[in-house]
Design a protein around this motif. Structure first.
Motif, mmCIF file in Angstrom:
data_model
loop_
_atom_site.group_PDB
_atom_site.id
_atom_site.type_symbol
_atom_site.label_atom_id
_atom_site.label_comp_id
_atom_site.label_asym_id
_atom_site.label_seq_id
_atom_site.Cartn_x
_atom_site.Cartn_y
_atom_site.Cartn_z
ATOM 1 N N GLU A 37 35.622 29.608 -25.735
ATOM 2 C CA GLU A 37 36.729 30.493 -24.035
ATOM 3 C C GLU A 37 37.951 30.887 -24.265
ATOM 4 O O GLU A 37 38.184 31.921 -24.282
ATOM 5 C CB GLU A 37 36.383 29.183 -23.470
ATOM 6 N N TYR A 38 38.733 30.456 -25.368
ATOM 7 C CA TYR A 38 39.904 30.632 -25.075
ATOM 8 C C TYR A 38 40.979 30.869 -27.084
ATOM 9 O O TYR A 38 41.788 30.396 -26.689
ATOM 10 C CB TYR A 38 41.188 29.779 -24.263
ATOM 11 N N GLU A 39 40.041 31.832 -27.621
ATOM 12 C CA GLU A 39 40.208 31.824 -28.912
ATOM 13 C C GLU A 39 41.897 32.719 -28.781
ATOM 14 O O GLU A 39 42.897 32.269 -30.040
ATOM 15 C CB GLU A 39 39.531 32.812 -29.430
ATOM 16 N N GLY A 40 42.395 33.084 -27.969
ATOM 17 C CA GLY A 40 43.336 34.299 -27.490
ATOM 18 C C GLY A 40 44.224 33.134 -27.260
ATOM 19 O O GLY A 40 45.815 33.906 -27.383
ATOM 20 N N ALA A 41 44.150 32.177 -26.921
ATOM 21 C CA ALA A 41 45.690 31.071 -27.392
ATOM 22 C C ALA A 41 45.613 30.281 -27.434
ATOM 23 O O ALA A 41 46.477 29.209 -27.513
ATOM 24 C CB ALA A 41 45.342 30.052 -25.632
ATOM 25 N N GLU A 42 45.294 30.980 -29.264
ATOM 26 C CA GLU A 42 45.673 30.005 -30.002
ATOM 27 C C GLU A 42 46.958 30.362 -30.616
ATOM 28 O O GLU A 42 47.401 29.792 -31.943
ATOM 29 C CB GLU A 42 44.569 29.617 -31.162
ATOM 30 N N ASP A 77 50.758 29.131 -23.612
ATOM 31 C CA ASP A 77 50.186 30.531 -23.623
ATOM 32 C C ASP A 77 48.802 30.399 -22.217
ATOM 33 O O ASP A 77 48.173 29.170 -22.997
ATOM 34 C CB ASP A 77 50.024 31.194 -24.933
ATOM 35 N N ALA A 78 48.497 31.254 -22.292
ATOM 36 C CA ALA A 78 47.613 30.671 -20.738
ATOM 37 C C ALA A 78 47.009 32.569 -20.794
ATOM 38 O O ALA A 78 47.529 33.616 -21.368
ATOM 39 C CB ALA A 78 48.530 30.768 -19.414
ATOM 40 N N ALA A 79 45.661 32.243 -20.138
ATOM 41 C CA ALA A 79 44.410 32.922 -20.511
ATOM 42 C C ALA A 79 44.632 32.840 -18.894
ATOM 43 O O ALA A 79 44.153 31.598 -18.122
ATOM 44 C CB ALA A 79 43.436 33.713 -21.420
ATOM 45 N N ASP A 80 43.420 33.461 -17.775
ATOM 46 C CA ASP A 80 42.352 33.346 -16.838
ATOM 47 C C ASP A 80 41.882 32.417 -17.393
ATOM 48 O O ASP A 80 40.753 32.927 -17.864
ATOM 49 C CB ASP A 80 42.120 34.934 -16.237
ATOM 50 N N VAL A 116 41.435 26.957 -15.237
ATOM 51 C CA VAL A 116 41.731 26.560 -16.384
ATOM 52 C C VAL A 116 42.577 26.691 -17.364
ATOM 53 O O VAL A 116 42.386 28.327 -17.213
ATOM 54 C CB VAL A 116 40.537 26.036 -18.031
ATOM 55 N N ILE A 117 43.963 26.813 -17.831
ATOM 56 C CA ILE A 117 45.069 26.603 -18.649
ATOM 57 C C ILE A 117 45.182 26.605 -19.723
ATOM 58 O O ILE A 117 45.575 25.573 -19.440
ATOM 59 C CB ILE A 117 46.633 27.000 -16.818
ATOM 60 N N PRO A 118 45.248 27.565 -20.597
ATOM 61 C CA PRO A 118 44.987 27.065 -22.200
ATOM 62 C C PRO A 118 46.701 26.973 -22.226
ATOM 63 O O PRO A 118 47.524 27.672 -21.754
ATOM 64 C CB PRO A 118 44.458 27.725 -22.312
ATOM 65 N N ASP A 150 44.890 21.070 -32.411
ATOM 66 C CA ASP A 150 44.861 22.512 -31.753
ATOM 67 C C ASP A 150 45.668 22.532 -30.631
ATOM 68 O O ASP A 150 46.801 21.612 -30.516
ATOM 69 C CB ASP A 150 43.707 22.600 -31.045
ATOM 70 N N MET A 151 45.274 22.733 -29.525
ATOM 71 C CA MET A 151 46.126 23.391 -28.731
ATOM 72 C C MET A 151 45.361 22.470 -27.276
ATOM 73 O O MET A 151 45.246 21.193 -27.459
ATOM 74 C CB MET A 151 45.293 24.681 -28.085
ATOM 75 N N ALA A 152 46.056 22.716 -25.810
ATOM 76 C CA ALA A 152 45.623 21.691 -24.848
ATOM 77 C C ALA A 152 45.090 22.411 -23.398
ATOM 78 O O ALA A 152 45.227 24.311 -23.373
ATOM 79 C CB ALA A 152 47.226 21.104 -24.183
ATOM 80 N N PHE A 153 44.848 22.164 -22.701
ATOM 81 C CA PHE A 153 44.147 22.506 -21.473
ATOM 82 C C PHE A 153 45.018 21.994 -20.264
ATOM 83 O O PHE A 153 44.828 20.547 -20.310
ATOM 84 C CB PHE A 153 42.505 22.657 -21.161
ATOM 85 N N VAL A 154 45.175 22.766 -18.987
ATOM 86 C CA VAL A 154 45.578 22.275 -18.690
ATOM 87 C C VAL A 154 44.679 22.555 -16.148
ATOM 88 O O VAL A 154 44.537 23.803 -16.695
ATOM 89 C CB VAL A 154 47.513 22.466 -17.840
#
Length: 296
Positions: A161-166, A175-178, A272-274, A259-263
């Protein structure tokens, strides 16, 4: 999950429906941010070896939670049930630590041949009121933790769902997305999610979202001053990585060490903030993994 197929004939018999582990590395996080907090909610001492919680009904249909200190017995039962195998979870009386009225978690099944699940009558000696699951219909700490559980369980789905956040996000490591309403949906929430505020670094190199800045500061503080047991947990993931889970006052963080994280935040319902890796996040995740509680 296993429900007995026997017909109840003894009011004192416990017909086991399911069980959960209560250890520093694995506990029902809907009940609290860390192991001591969950133990306190159940009136238990934070015994580091942990407990097993056996949920069932008596012959009259009343809900009971039996707390045992035989953690390996519950772990074996859960492993067998996960594989679709039968397992007779019958705790020895000597392993019973406490018998509590009610269930601390929602249970979707019931024992055949007995009345529908209900709380036992009040203790005439003034014992504790029956346990009941936390309210997960309104966004708050319980629902935020349920959302984090869902992300940890279905990491690959959420990651897509958050490929752009990588993409790395400068020195801030964020880096965050909606975020969609997925966290709320995972917890069977009613309120829809509002668009998440961007957490991209500002001109000063720090994330623009104050909530994310606070989470990262508090997570860094855990490395310097270890938090209560279970506040940071780590489990095996694919490709040699580990899944990290950290919780704090008003927040939950889920990440993979490769990888990344979610907050998730109490004050941002359903969002959900990537958090992208950047140059700083990998070191933080490694440090958290080193001090995290891990399954035996």
């Amino acid at each position: 999950m296993a429900a007995t197929e026997e017909t109840a004939t003894d009011e004192d018999a416990l017909f086991v429906l399911t069980a959960v582990l209560l250890t520093p590395a694995r506990f029902p996080s809907v009940l609290g941010d860390d192991f001591p907090e969950v133990c306190a909610a159940l009136g238990l001492e934070p015994y580091e070896q942990g407990y097993g919680l056996v949920l069932g009904q008596d012959g009259g249909g009343a809900r009971w939670t039996v707390v045992i200190d035989d953690v390996s017995l519950v772990a074996c039962a859960l492993a067998a049930w996960d594989c679709g195998m039968e397992y007779d979870l019958s705790p020895d009386e000597r392993s019973v630590v406490s018998v509590l009225p009610g269930w601390p978690l929602a249970v979707a099944v019931s024992a055949p041949g007995v009345p529908a699940p209900h709380d036992p009558p009040p203790d005439p000696d003034g014992g504790r009121p029956p346990l009941a699951p936390p309210d997960a219909q309104t966004w708050g700490p319980a629902q935020r933790r349920l959302g984090a559980d869902e992300i940890a369980l279905r990491w690959a789905v959420w990651r897509e769902e958050y490929e752009g956040a990588e993409e790395p996000s400068g020195s801030g490591g964020d880096d965050a997305a909606d975020g969609p309403a997925g966290a709320a949906e995972a917890a069977e929430a009613a309120p829809p999610a509002a668009p998440a505020e961007s957490a991209r670094p500002s001109d000063g190199g720090e994330p623009s979202n104050e909530g994310v800045r606070r989470v990262l500061r508090e997570a860094h503080a855990y490395v310097e001053t270890p938090p209560p047991l279970g506040r940071v947990r780590s489990e095996f993931a694919s490709d040699g990585a580990r899944t990290l889970r950290a919780d704090g006052p008003g927040w939950s963080l889920v990440a993979r060490t490769d990888d990344m994280a979610f907050v998730l935040l109490d004050d941002m319902p359903g969002d959900v903030i990537p958090v992208g890796r950047g140059p700083k996040l990998p070191a933080l995740l490694r440090a958290l993994d080193e001090m995290a509680a891990k399954p035996a």
